[in-house]
Design a protein around this motif. Structure first.
Motif, PDB file in Angstrom:
ATOM      1  N   MET A 146       0.831  -1.197   0.000  1.00  0.00           N
ATOM      2  CA  MET A 146       0.000   0.000   0.000  1.00  0.00           C
ATOM      3  C   MET A 146       0.876   1.262   0.000  1.00  0.00           C
ATOM      4  SD  MET A 146      -3.165   0.264   2.597  1.00  0.00           S
ATOM      5  CE  MET A 146      -3.956  -1.318   2.530  1.00  0.00           C
ATOM      6  N   ALA A 147       0.399   2.293  -0.639  1.00  0.00           N
ATOM      7  CA  ALA A 147       1.147   3.557  -0.653  1.00  0.00           C
ATOM      8  C   ALA A 147       0.949   4.289   0.680  1.00  0.00           C
ATOM      9  CB  ALA A 147       0.659   4.425  -1.800  1.00  0.00           C
ATOM     10  N   PHE A 148       1.849   5.234   0.955  1.00  0.00           N
ATOM     11  CA  PHE A 148       1.740   6.051   2.161  1.00  0.00           C
ATOM     12  C   PHE A 148       1.292   7.461   1.795  1.00  0.00           C
ATOM     13  CE2 PHE A 148       4.774   2.774   3.277  1.00  0.00           C
ATOM     14  CZ  PHE A 148       4.298   2.361   4.509  1.00  0.00           C
ATOM     15  N   LEU A 149       0.474   8.023   2.667  1.00  0.00           N
ATOM     16  CA  LEU A 149       0.051   9.411   2.448  1.00  0.00           C
ATOM     17  C   LEU A 149       1.151  10.328   2.977  1.00  0.00           C
ATOM     18  CD1 LEU A 149      -2.226  11.300   1.542  1.00  0.00           C
ATOM     19  CD2 LEU A 149      -3.156  11.184   3.843  1.00  0.00           C
ATOM     20  N   LYS A 150       1.668  11.183   2.109  1.00  0.00           N
ATOM     21  CA  LYS A 150       2.780  12.048   2.508  1.00  0.00           C
ATOM     22  C   LYS A 150       2.283  13.457   2.842  1.00  0.00           C
ATOM     23  CE  LYS A 150       7.254  13.381   0.583  1.00  0.00           C
ATOM     24  NZ  LYS A 150       8.034  13.326  -0.674  1.00  0.00           N
ATOM     25  N   GLU A 151       1.473  14.005   1.945  1.00  0.00           N
ATOM     26  CA  GLU A 151       0.922  15.347   2.182  1.00  0.00           C
ATOM     27  C   GLU A 151      -0.543  15.377   1.772  1.00  0.00           C
ATOM     28  OE1 GLU A 151       3.076  18.248  -0.162  1.00  0.00           O
ATOM     29  OE2 GLU A 151       4.953  17.257   0.405  1.00  0.00           O
ATOM     30  N   ALA A 152      -1.321  16.186   2.469  1.00  0.00           N
ATOM     31  CA  ALA A 152      -2.729  16.366   2.091  1.00  0.00           C
ATOM     32  C   ALA A 152      -3.073  17.844   2.226  1.00  0.00           C
ATOM     33  CB  ALA A 152      -3.627  15.528   2.990  1.00  0.00           C
ATOM     34  N   VAL A 153      -3.636  18.399   1.166  1.00  0.00           N
ATOM     35  CA  VAL A 153      -4.075  19.801   1.194  1.00  0.00           C
ATOM     36  C   VAL A 153      -5.576  19.818   0.944  1.00  0.00           C
ATOM     37  CG1 VAL A 153      -3.881  22.066   0.079  1.00  0.00           C
ATOM     38  CG2 VAL A 153      -1.850  20.612   0.327  1.00  0.00           C
ATOM     39  N   LEU A 154      -6.292  20.480   1.832  1.00  0.00           N
ATOM     40  CA  LEU A 154      -7.748  20.531   1.722  1.00  0.00           C
ATOM     41  C   LEU A 154      -8.182  21.506   0.625  1.00  0.00           C
ATOM     42  CD1 LEU A 154     -10.315  19.466   3.126  1.00  0.00           C
ATOM     43  CD2 LEU A 154     -10.188  21.417   4.669  1.00  0.00           C
TER      44      LEU A 154
END
Ligand SMILES: [Zn+2]
Length: 256
Positions: free
Chosen positions: A70-78
């Protein structure tokens, strides 16, 4: 390891260990993906508390070492939190239902741009108004069923094939197994579930299915037509999905 960027709507999240989350996103570029968000539960700072159901986000993910990992979440911008939806329990229940419906049907890694755009459009309308949540939900489910290849036949009797334009009847019975609606002659004694549709309601459903979206959501339904259309499409979709959805149960609790 390599990074990739996607535009995504959050569909589901589950706890993973003490501090991590596994999140299913519907991405425009890659269809449904499930990623691990490390420390997302423990540290609000990590993702700023923006990982909420049906939010629209821009993500950067890192692929796992192996192809199957599974991939990892590195950054999230709303990009859009859909605040007006979240401040209204009925709207939240509808958006949650659409998200679960989408999540249940989508296969991992299969691109579905048309469905992504549809979901984003109905969420935008639900958030901004003035379209009613009921109309948006009927429209979403009808168009979802067309994309999923299970669209109900709304113009002909599913058994004898006669066009409803040639039938002088206003009561038409749903037949989920046959994929739509049947005439009175064909439904006689069939013991089908009660809940008829009128010709007028069918015409309105066809308009919601095929008409220009921004115009279609302005259609005015009489209360009885709304009740018929809503009941028909929800039961039709769940019949073909073959399972119950938690969010649908919740939606019904809110509506009752
Ligand atoms: Zn018939």
């Amino acid at each position: 390891m390599s990074d990739f960027s996607v535009s995504a709507i959050m569909l589901r999240r589950i706890n993973y260990g003490d501090s991590d989350l596994i999140i299913s996103f519907f991405t425009k570029e890659r269809g449904k993906i499930s990623v691990i968000a490390k420390a997302a539960k423990k540290s609000v700072k990590r993702f700023g508390g923006i990982l909420e159901l049906f939010s629209l986000l821009d993500l950067v993910c890192t692929k796992g070492k192996h192809r199957t990992r599974m991939a990892f979440l590195k950054e999230a911008v709303l990009k859009n939190p859909y605040e007006s939806i979240r401040s209204d329990i009925l709207k939240t229940a509808y958006a949650g239902f659409w998200a679960e419906l989408t999540n249940t049907w989508l296969e991992e890694g299969v691109k579905q741009v048309q469905l992504f755009n549809l979901l984003e459009q109905v969420l935008n309308h639900l958030d901004k108004g003035p379209a009613s949540p009921e109309i948006l939900s009927i429209l979403f489910q009808l168009r979802f069923s067309a994309i999923a290849g299970i669209v109900p036949n709304l113009s002909h009797c599913c058994r004898c094939g006669r066009s409803f334009d040639d039938i002088r009847q206003d009561r038409l019975e749903p037949d989920f197994r046959q994929g739509g609606v049947i005439c009175l002659k064909c439904s006689a004694g069939s013991g089908l579930p009660v809940g008829y549709l009128s010709q007028g309601t069918l015409k309105q459903l066809q308009w919601l299915l095929r008409g220009d979206l921004d115009q279609a959501i302005r259609i005015r339904f009489a209360p009885y037509a709304m009740a018929q259309g809503k009941k028909f499409i929800e039961r039709f979709i769940l019949f073909h999905l073959g399972r119950n959805l938690k969010s649908y149960k919740f939606l019904n609790q809110i509506r009752s």
